[in-house]
Motif scaffolding. Structure first.
Motif, PDB file in Angstrom:
ATOM      1  N   LEU A 127       0.828  -1.201   0.000  1.00  0.00           N
ATOM      2  CA  LEU A 127       0.000   0.000   0.000  1.00  0.00           C
ATOM      3  C   LEU A 127       0.867   1.258   0.000  1.00  0.00           C
ATOM      4  CD1 LEU A 127      -2.747  -1.088   2.557  1.00  0.00           C
ATOM      5  CD2 LEU A 127      -3.086  -0.669   0.105  1.00  0.00           C
ATOM      6  N   ALA A 128       1.958   1.220   0.730  1.00  0.00           N
ATOM      7  CA  ALA A 128       2.831   2.391   0.825  1.00  0.00           C
ATOM      8  C   ALA A 128       3.561   2.683  -0.478  1.00  0.00           C
ATOM      9  CB  ALA A 128       3.839   2.210   1.957  1.00  0.00           C
ATOM     10  N   THR A 129       3.711   1.668  -1.322  1.00  0.00           N
ATOM     11  CA  THR A 129       4.346   1.880  -2.627  1.00  0.00           C
ATOM     12  C   THR A 129       3.317   2.119  -3.724  1.00  0.00           C
ATOM     13  OG1 THR A 129       4.505  -0.531  -2.888  1.00  0.00           O
ATOM     14  CG2 THR A 129       6.460   0.626  -2.102  1.00  0.00           C
ATOM     15  N   GLY A 130       2.044   2.250  -3.350  1.00  0.00           N
ATOM     16  CA  GLY A 130       1.006   2.628  -4.307  1.00  0.00           C
ATOM     17  C   GLY A 130       0.487   1.508  -5.171  1.00  0.00           C
ATOM     18  N   GLU A 131       0.669   0.261  -4.746  1.00  0.00           N
ATOM     19  CA  GLU A 131       0.194  -0.858  -5.551  1.00  0.00           C
ATOM     20  C   GLU A 131      -1.334  -0.965  -5.472  1.00  0.00           C
ATOM     21  OE1 GLU A 131       2.597  -2.854  -7.444  1.00  0.00           O
ATOM     22  OE2 GLU A 131       3.408  -0.904  -6.857  1.00  0.00           O
ATOM     23  N   GLY A 132      -1.949  -1.348  -6.594  1.00  0.00           N
ATOM     24  CA  GLY A 132      -3.383  -1.543  -6.662  1.00  0.00           C
ATOM     25  C   GLY A 132      -3.779  -2.960  -6.294  1.00  0.00           C
ATOM     26  N   LEU A 133      -5.081  -3.229  -6.354  1.00  0.00           N
ATOM     27  CA  LEU A 133      -5.595  -4.524  -5.916  1.00  0.00           C
ATOM     28  C   LEU A 133      -5.015  -5.687  -6.722  1.00  0.00           C
ATOM     29  CD1 LEU A 133      -7.509  -6.007  -4.000  1.00  0.00           C
ATOM     30  CD2 LEU A 133      -9.330  -5.696  -5.703  1.00  0.00           C
ATOM     31  N   ASP A 134      -4.890  -5.523  -8.030  1.00  0.00           N
ATOM     32  CA  ASP A 134      -4.344  -6.611  -8.856  1.00  0.00           C
ATOM     33  C   ASP A 134      -2.898  -6.906  -8.479  1.00  0.00           C
ATOM     34  OD1 ASP A 134      -6.740  -6.840 -10.188  1.00  0.00           O
ATOM     35  OD2 ASP A 134      -6.094  -5.684 -11.948  1.00  0.00           O
ATOM     36  N   GLU A 135      -2.107  -5.869  -8.276  1.00  0.00           N
ATOM     37  CA  GLU A 135      -0.703  -6.063  -7.906  1.00  0.00           C
ATOM     38  C   GLU A 135      -0.578  -6.663  -6.509  1.00  0.00           C
ATOM     39  OE1 GLU A 135      -1.018  -3.079 -11.060  1.00  0.00           O
ATOM     40  OE2 GLU A 135      -1.932  -3.189  -9.066  1.00  0.00           O
ATOM     41  N   ILE A 136      -1.452  -6.252  -5.604  1.00  0.00           N
ATOM     42  CA  ILE A 136      -1.433  -6.811  -4.247  1.00  0.00           C
ATOM     43  C   ILE A 136      -1.792  -8.294  -4.281  1.00  0.00           C
ATOM     44  CG2 ILE A 136      -2.631  -6.764  -2.023  1.00  0.00           C
ATOM     45  CD1 ILE A 136      -2.823  -3.696  -2.374  1.00  0.00           C
ATOM     46  N   THR A 137      -2.810  -8.640  -5.057  1.00  0.00           N
ATOM     47  CA  THR A 137      -3.212 -10.043  -5.175  1.00  0.00           C
ATOM     48  C   THR A 137      -2.083 -10.882  -5.762  1.00  0.00           C
ATOM     49  OG1 THR A 137      -5.527  -9.386  -5.467  1.00  0.00           O
ATOM     50  CG2 THR A 137      -4.920 -11.609  -6.177  1.00  0.00           C
ATOM     51  N   ALA A 138      -1.393 -10.345  -6.764  1.00  0.00           N
ATOM     52  CA  ALA A 138      -0.284 -11.071  -7.384  1.00  0.00           C
ATOM     53  C   ALA A 138       0.873 -11.252  -6.408  1.00  0.00           C
ATOM     54  CB  ALA A 138       0.188 -10.334  -8.632  1.00  0.00           C
ATOM     55  N   ALA A 139       1.140 -10.246  -5.577  1.00  0.00           N
ATOM     56  CA  ALA A 139       2.223 -10.360  -4.593  1.00  0.00           C
ATOM     57  C   ALA A 139       1.936 -11.462  -3.598  1.00  0.00           C
ATOM     58  CB  ALA A 139       2.420  -9.020  -3.888  1.00  0.00           C
ATOM     59  N   PHE A 140       0.703 -11.566  -3.138  1.00  0.00           N
ATOM     60  CA  PHE A 140       0.358 -12.615  -2.191  1.00  0.00           C
ATOM     61  C   PHE A 140       0.304 -13.984  -2.856  1.00  0.00           C
ATOM     62  CE2 PHE A 140      -0.862  -9.091   0.535  1.00  0.00           C
ATOM     63  CZ  PHE A 140      -0.517  -9.573   1.779  1.00  0.00           C
ATOM     64  N   ALA A 141       0.039 -14.030  -4.168  1.00  0.00           N
ATOM     65  CA  ALA A 141      -0.007 -15.304  -4.868  1.00  0.00           C
ATOM     66  C   ALA A 141       1.341 -16.014  -4.859  1.00  0.00           C
ATOM     67  CB  ALA A 141      -0.461 -15.077  -6.319  1.00  0.00           C
ATOM     68  N   GLN A 142       2.434 -15.274  -4.679  1.00  0.00           N
ATOM     69  CA  GLN A 142       3.752 -15.910  -4.579  1.00  0.00           C
ATOM     70  C   GLN A 142       3.867 -16.799  -3.344  1.00  0.00           C
ATOM     71  OE1 GLN A 142       7.295 -13.371  -5.973  1.00  0.00           O
ATOM     72  NE2 GLN A 142       5.896 -11.885  -5.051  1.00  0.00           N
ATOM     73  N   HIS A 143       2.986 -16.605  -2.385  1.00  0.00           N
ATOM     74  CA  HIS A 143       3.064 -17.348  -1.120  1.00  0.00           C
ATOM     75  C   HIS A 143       2.039 -18.464  -1.033  1.00  0.00           C
ATOM     76  CE1 HIS A 143       5.933 -14.451   0.520  1.00  0.00           C
ATOM     77  NE2 HIS A 143       5.231 -13.535  -0.110  1.00  0.00           N
ATOM     78  N   HIS A 144       1.394 -18.802  -2.148  1.00  0.00           N
ATOM     79  CA  HIS A 144       0.437 -19.918  -2.174  1.00  0.00           C
ATOM     80  C   HIS A 144       1.170 -21.254  -2.141  1.00  0.00           C
ATOM     81  CE1 HIS A 144      -2.932 -17.293  -4.137  1.00  0.00           C
ATOM     82  NE2 HIS A 144      -2.554 -16.858  -2.940  1.00  0.00           N
TER      83      HIS A 144
END
Length: 323
Positions: A306-323
């Protein structure tokens, strides 16, 4: 060859009462450190309990460590308190751009007690920091002669010197007879893009909500007016009481809401259970799958994104690395 050592305080530095050891005093108390073959370049940054550390402080340490590496340091060691070490290590892991080892350590027994573990932990951390075998592994936590990846490590006991463990993966290596033995090399993940500014970190307020028995969700009221994100620590594989499901769904329409497990091990599921309040129901309402990330690390990651200005799609993709 040198290793950059940054001291932040914590139990490892407690010298009785409010007195704390400097980095020079810490290193002087470590047998064998002088025989390491690398000079420790010490910088005393903070002298506080780790509960007083902040994301901004850790980002400043990363900046200073980057300068040390650019000046020729082969690796980095940070000493700090253990209470927040699993979180600070994950902060570093998300923003450390170099292949050089970045190692965090501390102690459970301070130097005034019988059998202090700080000297052994510091020596092992220094060995890892100057080891070619530890390159390209991101941030590491070295404790009790075990080497843990920052993304998996947890503090699992309030007093044990073996408190740090990685429930989902185990240690990735050990220090044995003064040698660094890496058993497995997990691929590095994409970190957070850019370096968040202090003002953006302050503005990125992320709540952590742990679901409990007979939970009425009262504490969630008004949350979207004061916070920009939410991490939910649900039951088991990612469940909540059915009455909370529409509340969380409504919040997910206004902010990123990440679903994690409060258990301390394992992943949230995606499609095994179908009841209202189950993982499939919550994901269908727009919650983000936190995968294997525990709630504390999920909060760190969401706040950085959030602090780097990422949107919902980018946030979802970042968490997908931890699936």
């Amino acid at each position: 060859m040198s290793v950059a050592l940054f001291t932040l305080g914590g139990t490892i530095s407690v010298a009785g009462g409010s007195n704390r050891l400097t980095g020079a005093e810490l290193t002087a108390a470590v047998p064998g450190l002088a025989d390491l073959g690398s000079v420790l370049e010490v910088q005393d940054v903070e002298s506080v309990p780790s509960g007083n550390l902040t994301l901004a402080t850790m980002l400043d340490v990363v900046d200073a460590a980057s300068k040390a590496v650019s000046a020729g340091a082969s690796g980095v060691v940070v000493t700090q308190g253990t209470d927040t070490l699993e979180e600070t290590a994950f902060v570093v892991d998300q923003v450390w751009p170099h292949p050089h080892p970045f190692v965090l350590t501390g102690a459970m027994r301070n130097p005034t007690l019988a059998g202090p573990d700080g000297p052994a932990n510091l020596l092992a951390a220094a060995r890892v920091a100057c080891s070619p075998a530890a390159r390209d592994l991101g941030a590491l936590v070295v404790f009790n002669d075990q080497i843990h990846a920052a993304r998996w490590v947890r503090k699992t006991h309030s007093t044990s010197t073996a408190t740090f463990a990685s429930p989902n993966a185990g240690p990735i290596g050990h220090v044995v007879e003064d040698q660094v033995r890496i058993l497995t090399k997990p691929a590095r993940q994409d970190g957070v893009p850019g370096r968040p500014e202090a003002a953006d970190l302050d503005a990125a307020r992320v709540a952590l909500y742990t679901v409990t028995l007979d939970d009425d969700g009262l504490l969630l009221q008004g949350l979207a007016d004061t916070h920009q994100g939410l991490v939910v620590a649900g039951y088991g594989v990612g469940h909540v009481p059915s009455a909370l499901a529409p509340v969380l769904g409504a919040l997910a329409e206004r902010m990123p809401v990440v679903l994690t497990s409060r258990t301390g091990g394992g992943s949230v599921l995606r499609s095994t259970y179908k009841a209202v309040g189950s993982e499939s129901d919550l994901l269908g309402r727009g919650l983000i799958d936190g995968g294997f990330l525990d709630p504390y690390k999920a909060r760190v990651l969401l706040r950085l994104l959030l602090a780097t200005g990422e949107g919902l799609d980018e946030i979802t993709a970042a968490f997908a690395q931890h699936h």
